[in-house]
Design an enzyme around this catalytic site. Structure first.
Site, short mmCIF file in Angstrom:
data_model
loop_
_atom_site.label_atom_id
_atom_site.label_comp_id
_atom_site.label_asym_id
_atom_site.label_seq_id
_atom_site.Cartn_x
_atom_site.Cartn_y
_atom_site.Cartn_z
N LYS A 1 -7.00 3.93 -0.69
CA LYS A 1 -6.43 2.97 0.23
C LYS A 1 -6.31 3.75 1.46
O LYS A 1 -5.92 4.79 1.74
CB LYS A 1 -5.11 2.52 -0.32
CG LYS A 1 -5.06 1.59 -1.64
CD LYS A 1 -3.75 0.90 -1.97
CE LYS A 1 -4.00 0.11 -3.28
NZ LYS A 1 -3.91 -1.14 -3.02
N GLU B 1 6.07 -5.50 -6.70
CA GLU B 1 5.14 -6.49 -6.82
C GLU B 1 5.64 -7.71 -7.23
O GLU B 1 6.83 -7.64 -7.83
CB GLU B 1 4.01 -6.04 -8.22
CG GLU B 1 3.24 -5.13 -7.88
CD GLU B 1 1.99 -4.69 -8.71
OE1 GLU B 1 0.91 -5.38 -8.56
OE2 GLU B 1 2.18 -4.22 -9.93
N HIS C 1 -0.63 6.13 -9.97
CA HIS C 1 -0.52 5.73 -8.37
C HIS C 1 0.64 6.34 -7.95
O HIS C 1 0.42 7.24 -6.72
CB HIS C 1 -0.27 4.07 -8.24
CG HIS C 1 -1.49 3.20 -9.02
ND1 HIS C 1 -3.00 3.80 -9.01
CD2 HIS C 1 -1.41 2.05 -9.29
CE1 HIS C 1 -3.56 2.94 -9.62
NE2 HIS C 1 -2.69 1.79 -9.88
N HIS D 1 -7.52 3.93 -7.77
CA HIS D 1 -7.85 3.57 -6.58
C HIS D 1 -6.99 3.39 -5.45
O HIS D 1 -7.48 3.24 -4.22
CB HIS D 1 -8.33 1.79 -6.93
CG HIS D 1 -7.21 1.19 -6.98
ND1 HIS D 1 -6.39 1.07 -8.11
CD2 HIS D 1 -6.50 0.03 -6.23
CE1 HIS D 1 -5.41 0.12 -8.05
NE2 HIS D 1 -5.23 -0.31 -6.73
N LYS E 1 7.33 -5.33 -11.54
CA LYS E 1 6.73 -6.70 -11.49
C LYS E 1 7.83 -7.54 -11.26
O LYS E 1 9.00 -7.50 -11.81
CB LYS E 1 5.94 -6.96 -12.61
CG LYS E 1 4.72 -5.85 -12.94
CD LYS E 1 3.42 -6.28 -13.44
CE LYS E 1 2.30 -5.43 -13.40
NZ LYS E 1 1.38 -5.34 -12.28
N ASP F 1 1.36 2.20 -16.66
CA ASP F 1 0.51 1.22 -15.58
C ASP F 1 0.51 1.88 -14.29
O ASP F 1 -0.58 1.89 -13.78
CB ASP F 1 1.09 -0.11 -15.81
CG ASP F 1 -0.01 -0.85 -15.10
OD1 ASP F 1 -1.28 -0.69 -15.44
OD2 ASP F 1 0.27 -2.10 -14.31
N LYS G 1 6.03 -8.19 -2.46
CA LYS G 1 4.91 -7.24 -2.71
C LYS G 1 5.22 -6.22 -1.74
O LYS G 1 4.93 -6.49 -0.51
CB LYS G 1 3.66 -7.77 -2.78
CG LYS G 1 2.68 -6.63 -2.90
CD LYS G 1 1.21 -7.23 -3.38
CE LYS G 1 0.36 -6.01 -3.13
NZ LYS G 1 0.04 -5.06 -4.21
C1 BG6 Z 1 -3.26 -1.63 -11.14
C2 BG6 Z 1 -2.28 -2.00 -12.10
O1 BG6 Z 1 -3.71 -0.26 -11.34
O2 BG6 Z 1 -2.80 -1.52 -10.06
C3 BG6 Z 1 -1.79 -3.28 -12.01
O3 BG6 Z 1 -2.74 -1.94 -13.36
C4 BG6 Z 1 -1.16 -3.35 -10.57
O4 BG6 Z 1 -0.75 -3.64 -12.71
C5 BG6 Z 1 -2.18 -2.82 -9.36
O5 BG6 Z 1 -0.71 -4.67 -9.92
C6 BG6 Z 1 -1.68 -2.60 -7.93
O6 BG6 Z 1 -2.73 -2.33 -7.15
P1 BG6 Z 1 -2.82 -3.16 -5.89
O7 BG6 Z 1 -4.26 -2.45 -5.10
O8 BG6 Z 1 -3.21 -4.53 -6.16
O9 BG6 Z 1 -1.72 -3.11 -4.97
#
Ligand code: BG6
Length: 464
Positions: free
Chosen positions: A182, A216, A240, A178, A323, A235, A328
């Site tokens: 963005k 985060e 990402h 995803h 985390k 993760d 954030k």
């Molecule tokens: C996800 C992870 O793919 O991305 C999560 O599994 C993480 O752990 C998240 O918090 C972060 O994505 P976003 O879009 O909330 O910044």
């Protein structure tokens, strides 16, 4: 766009509740979609209304008319991912619903499930005919979306891929990330390749270092059972962060779509070497009931990598994620080399930085040196900034909304090709083999204290 069946496998899970169902609502509202059906399925025995009520509560304000449309077209079925008969019953239900609502059978199966279920689910999708093998451009279209992480290492990813590519055509398979949808991430390549002021400088002659940061504040948020098996490296780093690195590092594609971009991304990933790193785990992590009490899963990672090609030789890429940190922020900072500063008395003058802020705000900024008022030879850094919401308003679609839209459109650049996934796992498997030290850190901090030594060792400083 206005005629599809969305089959959400894993409908009661965290991803579906927090991201996918809200994204579907926004997508339907924004595109004014009327001809659709959403069929949610998971093991739990819940009522459609109950599941939707929770989503509605989290959404806050909704357009009641759109919400009613979604409610009328949402159906939940209890289903076991490993039971073929459940998929056959689901297919009968979907056939009936499509007939009832006059839909033509365009189907998207979204696997919001753990990777260990990807192969059994895909096999049952095929054998139950819920999703049929289709030729390119054949209608109705039928597509399968796999969430990340795709596997837990290179070996498991290859096993999953071998299983699914026997059953479906590559054009039907979407391994989504995803982050690639963005707003600011999809802006990176455009900014690079459509502005003559950047591309000539985008190499080791002018760039000193690159920093990619996904910090985060949140911790496990009820996802401990999943997270403890994967950790920060699998993760977030494997997908990402390495995709961001690939977008920053890639050569210019012929077009900004599909395989043109994916070819370029994989060429960069193939050349990535892991140099150094430290890992961390926040204090109290092991107290979470869903986590093993002697877990050594990392919740923080800071790595140094290099890209071994002529454009990037000698330029360090620093990647950091964690985390339970103090704030954030998802940012990419590109530091340019110091200029020959004979013209000023303050030597050296600050470096120029180009910074992309992906979240919480969507901005990019270039820091430049300007004259301090009054004294002619003193410089101060000033910033030229683009702020997405200031210019285009706050209505940017959320990333999962774009994922859904792009899969329906059949756009493949948001999907990660398997050769990219292989390279990303190769890199993460290497990191794991290097057994970097794991340090404890306090929640709400910047990470382990030892990060300072990492900075000193590499003569760098994380930019915030
Ligand atoms: C996800 C992870 O793919 O991305 C999560 O599994 C993480 O752990 C998240 O918090 C972060 O994505 P976003 O879009 O909330 O910044």
């Amino acid at each position: 766009m206005n005629d599809f069946t969305f089959i959400l496998l894993g409908a009661t899970g965290d991803l579906s509740r927090r991201k996918l169902l809200p994204a579907l609502y926004h997508f339907i509202a924004r595109k004014q979609i009327e001809h659709f059906v959403i069929v949610g399925a998971a093991l739990a025995d819940v009522e459609s209304a109950q599941l939707l009520a929770e989503v509605k509560e989290k959404l806050g304000t909704v357009d009641e008319e759109v919400w009613k449309r979604l409610e009328d077209r949402f159906f939940y079925e209890s289903l076991n991912f490993t039971n073929e008969d459940d998929f056959k019953s689901l297919n009968k239900r979907v056939d009936a619903l499509e007939k009832q609502f006059g839909l033509s059978g365009n189907r998207m199966a979204y696997l919001a499930a753990a990777a260990e279920f990807f192969c059994p689910i895909t096999s049952h999708l095929a054998s139950s005919h819920l999703i049929k093998r289709k030729k390119m451009n054949e209608t109705p279209w039928q597509r399968i979306v796999y969430e990340k992480p795709f596997g837990h290492d290179l070996k498991s990813a290859r096993e999953i891929n071998e299983c699914i590519e026997k059953l479906f055509e590559e054009h039907q398979i979407y391994r989504v990330d995803h982050f690639l949808t963005k707003e600011l991430v999809s802006n990176i390549a455009l900014v690079r390749f459509t502005n003559c002021v950047f591309e000539p400088l985008w190499n080791n002659r002018y760039i000193d270092q690159v920093q990619i940061v996904i910090n985060e504040k949140i911790a496990l948020e009820g996802r401990g059972a999943y997270y403890d098996k994967y950790g920060a490296l699998s993760d977030v780093m494997q997908n990402h962060m390495l995709e961001l690195l690939a977008l920053i590092g890639m050569e210019s594609p012929t077009k900004l779509s599909g395989d043109y971009v994916r070819d370029r991304r994989v060429q960069v990933l193939e050349k990535v070497e892991v140099v150094d790193g430290i890992l961390g785990q926040y204090e109290g992590y092991k107290k979470d009931a869903s986590v093993s009490s002697d877990s050594d899963t990392e919740t923080f990672a800071a790595l140094m990598m290099r890209i071994d090609n002529p454009r990037w030789a000698g330029v360090p890429f620093y990647l950091k994620t964690g985390k339970c940190l103090d704030k954030k922020e998802t940012k990419i900072h590109i530091k340019f080399k110091a200029v020959d500063c004979l013209l000023t008395r303050d030597c050296p003058v600050p470096s120029n930085w180009l910074s992309f802020e992906v979240s919480p705000e969507a901005t990019f900024a270039l820091s430049l040196n300007a004259k301090k008022p009054g004294r002619s030879e003193q410089v101060i850094p000033v910033s030229m900034e683009f702020c997405h919401s200031c210019l285009f308003g706050p209505q940017t679609p959320e990333s999962y909304e774009v994922v859904i839209e792009e899969v329906i459109r059949g756009e493949k650049s948001i999907s990660v090709r398997f050769d990219e996934i292989e390279q990303c796992w190769r890199i993460i498997d290497t990191v794991r083999k290097k057994s970097f030290p794991l340090y404890e850190y306090q929640c709400d901090s910047k990470g382990p204290q030892e990060l300072k030594q990492f900075e000193q060792k590499h003569g760098m400083r994380w930019r915030s």
